[in-house]
Design an enzyme around this catalytic site. Sequence first.
Site, short mmCIF file in Angstrom:
data_model
loop_
_atom_site.label_atom_id
_atom_site.label_comp_id
_atom_site.label_asym_id
_atom_site.label_seq_id
_atom_site.Cartn_x
_atom_site.Cartn_y
_atom_site.Cartn_z
N ASP A 68 0.91 -1.15 0.04
CA ASP A 68 -0.08 -0.17 -0.05
C ASP A 68 0.72 1.14 0.04
OD1 ASP A 68 1.28 -0.81 2.30
OD2 ASP A 68 -0.93 -0.85 3.38
N ASN A 137 -7.38 -2.33 14.35
CA ASN A 137 -8.75 -2.78 13.88
C ASN A 137 -9.23 -4.28 13.33
OD1 ASN A 137 -7.63 -1.91 11.50
ND2 ASN A 137 -8.95 -0.50 11.57
N HIS A 139 -6.68 -4.75 10.32
CA HIS A 139 -6.72 -4.56 8.77
C HIS A 139 -5.45 -5.54 8.60
CE1 HIS A 139 -5.02 -0.73 9.71
NE2 HIS A 139 -4.05 -1.43 9.36
N GLU A 144 -9.75 -1.79 5.67
CA GLU A 144 -9.74 -1.61 7.17
C GLU A 144 -11.68 -2.38 6.83
OE1 GLU A 144 -8.37 -0.28 8.54
OE2 GLU A 144 -7.96 2.46 8.35
C1 F6R Z 1 1.56 -1.60 6.24
C2 F6R Z 1 -0.07 -2.18 6.43
C3 F6R Z 1 -0.64 -2.35 7.30
C4 F6R Z 1 0.61 -2.32 8.77
C5 F6R Z 1 -0.15 -2.12 10.07
C6 F6R Z 1 0.05 -2.33 11.19
O1 F6R Z 1 2.06 -1.70 5.27
O2 F6R Z 1 -0.26 -2.52 5.50
O3 F6R Z 1 -1.53 -3.14 7.69
O4 F6R Z 1 0.95 -3.43 8.42
O5 F6R Z 1 -1.49 -1.09 10.26
O6 F6R Z 1 1.30 -1.11 11.34
P1 F6R Z 1 2.06 -1.15 12.43
O7 F6R Z 1 3.33 -2.28 11.88
O8 F6R Z 1 2.71 -0.10 12.90
O9 F6R Z 1 1.87 -1.62 13.34
#
Ligand code: F6R
Length: 253
Positions: A68, A137, A139, A144
């Site tokens: 992403d 959450n 995701h 989401e």
């Molecule tokens: C990042 C992504 C997100 C993160 C998730 C956890 O490329 O796709 O899904 O993996 O938000 O983020 P952290 O590791 O910062 O807690």
Amino acid sequence: MIKIIYSETAHDAGIRGAEVISEVLASKKNAVLGLATGSSPVGMYTELIRRYNAGEISFAEVKSVNLDEYVGLSADHDQSYAYFMHHNLFDHVDIKEENTNLPNGLAADPVAECARYDAVVASMGGVDIQVLGIGNNGHIGFNEPDTHFTKGTGLVNLTDSTIDANARFFEKREDVPTQALSMGVGQIMEADKILLLAMGRGKAEILERALFGDVTPSVPASILQFFKGEVIVSADKEALSVILEKHPEAVTR
Ligand code: F6R
């Protein structure tokens, strides 16, 4: 099959993650890596760089596709995921720039950019291993909680909870982009193997719900229970605290 690997610390969980990637590279030097950003994979990338410097692994023939990118941030913005990847991995190993791929957050036509990215991912001929973190959450990528699972790359409105969670990387909350381009859940599920990294107490409840609760688009990561291949979860003891309490038998030490 889901294999949950326990580590005492986030540092160790990152090393376990790097071991998994290294095994893939050892068996296929031109592997396609699906990569993630955020805090969770940073330690893993550091260990991969160490292994590269020690001559243990090479990325010379590797191709990568990232999950992403934020809409509105250029590749040289220090909070863009392109910048993150360069800073945390690409600039320190022998991966060829032209073999790395991320959605373009500055594309004038985001819908066309999603179609372009779908074509890029399809042209890889399959992702050998997809690295994931999990949002507070539930995701994965920026998919989401929703009423349905997404298929391909899409333009996503970030939820307040994701904006709150990611505000820590920006000067102020208002600076966090409100939209992103993200590979879809269906696309993620097409990988051969998945490596999910989860660190810290904040992930403990959602990790348990995702891996043991109902499979529902309101917890996007729960779809991993239906993954056809192996899902390896490398997590520290904090992130595993609820699972250790409720399903200790599911954890490999
Ligand atoms: C990042 C992504 C997100 C993160 C998730 C956890 O490329 O796709 O899904 O993996 O938000 O983020 P952290 O590791 O910062 O807690």
